[in-house]
Design an enzyme around this catalytic site. Sequence first.
Site, short mmCIF file in Angstrom:
data_model
loop_
_atom_site.label_atom_id
_atom_site.label_comp_id
_atom_site.label_asym_id
_atom_site.label_seq_id
_atom_site.Cartn_x
_atom_site.Cartn_y
_atom_site.Cartn_z
N CYS A 1 0.84 -1.20 0.00
CA CYS A 1 0.00 0.00 0.00
C CYS A 1 0.87 1.25 0.00
CB CYS A 1 -0.95 -0.01 1.19
SG CYS A 1 -0.14 -0.04 2.82
N GLY B 1 -4.79 -5.18 9.46
CA GLY B 1 -5.26 -6.48 9.93
C GLY B 1 -4.09 -7.41 10.21
N ALA C 1 1.64 -9.17 9.96
CA ALA C 1 2.57 -10.29 9.76
C ALA C 1 3.58 -10.01 8.66
CB ALA C 1 1.77 -11.56 9.43
#
Length: 312
Positions: A129, A162, A167
């Site tokens: 992103c 999220g 991760a």
Amino acid sequence: MTKMKCAIIGSGNIGTDLMIKLLKGSDTLELAAVVGIDPASEGLAMARERGVATTHEGIEGLRKLPAYPEIGIAFDATSAYAHKEHDAALQADGKLVVDLTPAAIGPFFVPPVGGVLDSEIRNVNMVTCGGQATIPIVAAVSRVTPVHYAEIVASVSSRSAGPGTRANIDEFTRTTAQAIEIVGGAGRGRAIIILNPAEPPMIMRDTIFTLTDQVDEDAIRASVKEMVETVQAYVPGYRLKQEVQFERFGSNRPLKIPGYGEFVGLKTSVFLEVEGAGDYLPKYSGNLDIMTAAAKAAGERLAQQRLEKVAA
């Protein structure tokens, strides 16, 4: 126009937002399946409500769906680790892959910078992103003058990050820095991500620093403005937070950068904010919105090229 059927692997925030974008309309893509691993996933429930085939059995479940033979493109919105397995299975079945994870198996693709994709390419990577938001600006400076060094700082709401994003933090920084160089054209790139816990949640904000030789500031300013308008064509909430700033460093006062050394020349600073479209995610999740909008654009370009090739 004939459309190519596609599937989304991953029913989390990114996968679900991409689903909504595709269902709102596409000239070249038709969503045929959404894949997850949690039978209680909200994304899978929303897909079923909209008449889209679903499976909670992962990639193997997708391969068992009746629609699978007709699917030409798969969007992977899972994790860098899982993508390696997914890509191997999809490639074996002759599918095109748009990778929304930082795995970077295939070449990087940023819509306003990337051009025609090679017909032999089977997997394209959407960077991150932060990369989708900032690399166009690095490229905008690069088309005016060589960029010796570029550094980006992407600040996103922790609410929009999220488990998959969290991760992949290490992969995020490595992949984004690499793409700043390969796609953005910088001699050296560096990326930093900040998860902002502020309440109410802040929209995505990005800072881009580039170091170049002394050049016409107006030329850089105009190039950046043009690039922002190009990105706004598919991400309306993408905008400059303030005017482009410049600072000149001479040999009597060089800029010292850890890990890079001393620099003499022009430092350009660009400040952006990215507000989401609110298709599925809250508008503060501009970081995820720009990723799904870019992935849709990449998939449409891949589909168009393949459909034109078949028709020729």
